[in-house]
Design an enzyme around this catalytic site. Structure first.
Site, PDB file in Angstrom:
ATOM      1  N   LYS A 283      -3.530  12.247  -2.932  1.00 33.20           N
ATOM      2  CA  LYS A 283      -2.521  12.476  -1.881  1.00 33.20           C
ATOM      3  C   LYS A 283      -1.196  12.923  -2.505  1.00 33.20           C
ATOM      4  O   LYS A 283      -0.218  13.121  -1.805  1.00 33.20           O
ATOM      5  CB  LYS A 283      -2.306  11.202  -1.064  1.00 33.20           C
ATOM      6  CG  LYS A 283      -3.532  10.796  -0.234  1.00 33.20           C
ATOM      7  CD  LYS A 283      -3.225   9.566   0.564  1.00 33.20           C
ATOM      8  CE  LYS A 283      -4.454   8.874   1.113  1.00 33.20           C
ATOM      9  NZ  LYS A 283      -5.110   9.619   2.184  1.00 33.20           N
TER      10      LYS A 283
ATOM     11  N   ASP B 181       0.863  -1.176   0.000  1.00 31.75           N
ATOM     12  CA  ASP B 181       0.000   0.000   0.000  1.00 31.75           C
ATOM     13  C   ASP B 181       0.905   1.234   0.000  1.00 31.75           C
ATOM     14  O   ASP B 181       1.515   1.575   1.013  1.00 31.75           O
ATOM     15  CB  ASP B 181      -0.884  -0.047   1.259  1.00 31.75           C
ATOM     16  CG  ASP B 181      -1.752   1.195   1.404  1.00 31.75           C
ATOM     17  OD1 ASP B 181      -1.599   2.136   0.603  1.00 31.75           O
ATOM     18  OD2 ASP B 181      -2.582   1.224   2.336  1.00 31.75           O
TER      19      ASP B 181
ATOM     20  N   CYS C  25      -8.355   6.292  10.593  1.00 34.98           N
ATOM     21  CA  CYS C  25      -8.675   5.094   9.804  1.00 34.98           C
ATOM     22  C   CYS C  25      -7.706   3.971  10.142  1.00 34.98           C
ATOM     23  O   CYS C  25      -7.277   3.205   9.251  1.00 34.98           O
ATOM     24  CB  CYS C  25      -8.634   5.354   8.305  1.00 34.98           C
ATOM     25  SG  CYS C  25      -9.926   6.428   7.744  1.00 34.98           S
TER      26      CYS C  25
ATOM     27  N   GLN D 256       0.781   6.407   1.165  1.00 33.20           N
ATOM     28  CA  GLN D 256       1.507   7.474   1.875  1.00 33.20           C
ATOM     29  C   GLN D 256       2.978   7.517   1.468  1.00 33.20           C
ATOM     30  O   GLN D 256       3.789   8.136   2.153  1.00 33.20           O
ATOM     31  CB  GLN D 256       1.411   7.259   3.398  1.00 33.20           C
ATOM     32  CG  GLN D 256       0.014   7.352   3.964  1.00 33.20           C
ATOM     33  CD  GLN D 256      -0.565   8.773   3.907  1.00 33.20           C
ATOM     34  OE1 GLN D 256       0.155   9.748   3.691  1.00 33.20           O
ATOM     35  NE2 GLN D 256      -1.863   8.893   4.109  1.00 33.20           N
TER      36      GLN D 256
HETATM   37  C1  LIG Z   1      -1.908   4.140   4.095  1.00 33.66           C
HETATM   38  C2  LIG Z   1      -3.212   4.383   3.404  1.00 33.66           C
HETATM   39  N1  LIG Z   1      -3.776   3.408   2.695  1.00 33.66           N
HETATM   40  C3  LIG Z   1      -4.933   3.575   2.040  1.00 33.66           C
HETATM   41  C4  LIG Z   1      -5.605   4.766   2.098  1.00 33.66           C
HETATM   42  C5  LIG Z   1      -6.887   4.906   1.368  1.00 33.66           C
HETATM   43  O1  LIG Z   1      -6.751   5.837   0.323  1.00 33.66           O
HETATM   44  P1  LIG Z   1      -8.021   6.302  -0.500  1.00 33.66           P
HETATM   45  O2  LIG Z   1      -9.037   6.743   0.487  1.00 33.66           O
HETATM   46  O3  LIG Z   1      -7.499   7.411  -1.339  1.00 33.66           O
HETATM   47  O4  LIG Z   1      -8.468   5.133  -1.288  1.00 33.66           O
HETATM   48  C6  LIG Z   1      -5.073   5.818   2.848  1.00 33.66           C
HETATM   49  C7  LIG Z   1      -5.793   7.096   2.971  1.00 33.66           C
HETATM   50  O5  LIG Z   1      -5.620   7.839   3.912  1.00 33.66           O
HETATM   51  C8  LIG Z   1      -3.845   5.619   3.504  1.00 33.66           C
HETATM   52  O6  LIG Z   1      -3.281   6.599   4.224  1.00 33.66           O
END
Ligand SMILES: Cc1ncc(COP(=O)(O)O)c(C=O)c1O
Length: 412
Positions: free
Chosen positions: A232, A206, A370, A209
């Site tokens: 982001k 993932d 989250c 970030q």
């Molecule tokens: C580490 C990480 N993974 C996944 C996501 C999800 O991203 P999105 O909401 O743009 O799909 C985020 C969003 O804050 C995140 O920080």
């Protein structure tokens, strides 16, 4: 020394590319420290969206007219730009999604359908964002699989040495964040993929970030899948990327059915396109993807090592000053850390802190980030988070520290 290095990273010029930052909120200069939630968009991104709508909007891949052809060419050019940006080997490995979340759901569903059976195991880490937990839980529930969790230390270090114990003959995939959205830890992804591949296990990273802070080379990391979101990284929301090694993508079934992903449709049965189109059902976010190309171009003008250095300097300076505040607790203190500071101050509820900071013009995030398991790790109900981007300055850190000190004093 600090000042000197900062001057080589011309934030005054950079801020001209983000006019939104020059405004006042509540009659105070805006200090935007919430880029980890969503960064601001460059002027070039905004202008591209406008230009597309004013000059050549049309649906892609299906038109036989100038507008559709031009939109298609620009859309597909972004695939090539993203391929170059993350150093993928083939454009077919770049799939447009609506964000990191959709990319992870796609892999969890599609990989799960093809390769996961009852009793199989998926390893995820304790520091994942919900988007990299829940899709795996849903897939595990559907397939009768089991989720195993790789823990982290109190300072935010992932206990990668425990992988040996967690990996078994039933492990089908490891899903791990490149950079934690809460702790800021930059995880040793290359070591994790090396370890996983010794056992023939693919790794989904993932990168939500990571891509805006670090130079990412998916081939060097040897990631099997890598996801991120445009919003982001100074681009539009509603656009994301799933990178997947072609060898995996070819063997995975489509995630959604609809237009564009088909070869031929008959009531007796349908054939599918090859990757990437097999995974891009329906009309995509055409203007978003095309404008995203501008964000990629914007980031490419920087040496990403300079970006990391700039943000690390902000991080070091801000952390040092925050640590002088009595009752300060920062979660995630690893040396290998990106520009994120999640914290609490003894005796002050994080929601109050967030609201009061906002009234001083400082945009921070407060809540559970989250990342419920991270909150549970520290047994806290919530926290405040600030995060840095290319456009943040030492002057903003001054204003943040001053605001934070004043707000805390109100509660003492
Ligand atoms: C580490 C990480 N993974 C996944 C996501 C999800 O991203 P999105 O909401 O743009 O799909 C985020 C969003 O804050 C995140 O920080």
């Amino acid at each position: 020394m600090l000042k000197e290095t900062m001057m080589t990273f011309d934030t005054a010029r950079i801020r001209k590319d983000f006019p939104i930052l020059e405004q006042q909120v509540y009659n105070k200069p805006l200090v935007y420290l919430d880029s980890a939630a969503s960064s601001q968009k460059t002027l070039t991104v905004l202008k591209k969206e406008e230009q597309l709508h004013l000059e050549y909007y049309g649906n892609i891949h299906r038109g036989a007219h100038y507008m559709a052809d031009k939109a298609t060419a620009d859309f597909e050019a972004v695939r090539d730009e993203v391929k170059a940006f993350i150093h993928a080997s083939r454009r077919e490995e770049i799939i447009f999604t609506k964000g990191a979340t959709e990319g992870i759901n796609l892999v969890a569903f599609s990989f799960g359908e093809a390769f996961v059976r009852a009793g199989d195991e998926i390893i995820i880490s304790e520091m994942e964002h919900h988007s990299n937990i829940v899709p795996w839980q849903m897939m595990a529930a559907r397939k009768g699989a089991v989720i195993k969790v790789l823990p982290f230390d109190d300072d935010g270090r992932l206990q990668t040495e425990k992988l040996d114990k967690l990996i078994s003959g039933n492990t089908r995939l490891i899903a791990v964040t490149h950079v934690s959205n809460t702790l800021g830890t930059i995880n040793p992804v290359k070591a994790i993929t090396a370890k996983a591949h010794q056992h023939g296990i693919p790794v989904m990273v993932d990168g939500a970030q990571a891509v805006m802070h670090l130079a990412v080379d998916v081939q060097d990391l040897d990631a099997d899948f890598y996801v991120f979101s445009a919003h982001k990284m100074y681009g539009p929301n509603g656009v994301g990327i799933l990178y997947g090694k072609e060898g995996w993508l070819e063997r995975m079934p489509p995630y959604q059915g609809g237009g564009e992903m088909i070869g031929e449709v008959k009531f007796e049965g349908t054939t599918y396109q090859t990757t990437p189109y097999k995974f891009e059902a329906g009309t995509p976010n055409i203007n978003g993807v095309i404008a995203f190309g501008e964000a990629v171009r914007y980031l490419q003008q920087f040496n990403m090592d300079d970006v990391h250095r700039h943000e690390s300097e902000l991080l070091a300076c801000c952390t040092r000053r925050m640590m002088n505040i009595p009752g300060m607790r920062i979660y995630g203190t690893r040396p290998e850390k990106s520009g994120v500071i999640t914290f609490n101050v003894e005796g002050v509820h994080p929601y109050d802190l967030g609201v009061m900071l906002d009234k001083t013009g400082v945009a921070a995030r407060s809540g559970r980030m989250c990342a419920d398991p991270v909150m549970d790790h520290y047994q806290i109900p919530a926290a405040v988070r600030i995060s840095f981007a290319v456009y943040n300055t030492l002057d903003e850190i001054d204003r943040f520290i001053e605001a934070l000190t004043r707000v805390i004093a109100l509660f003492k």
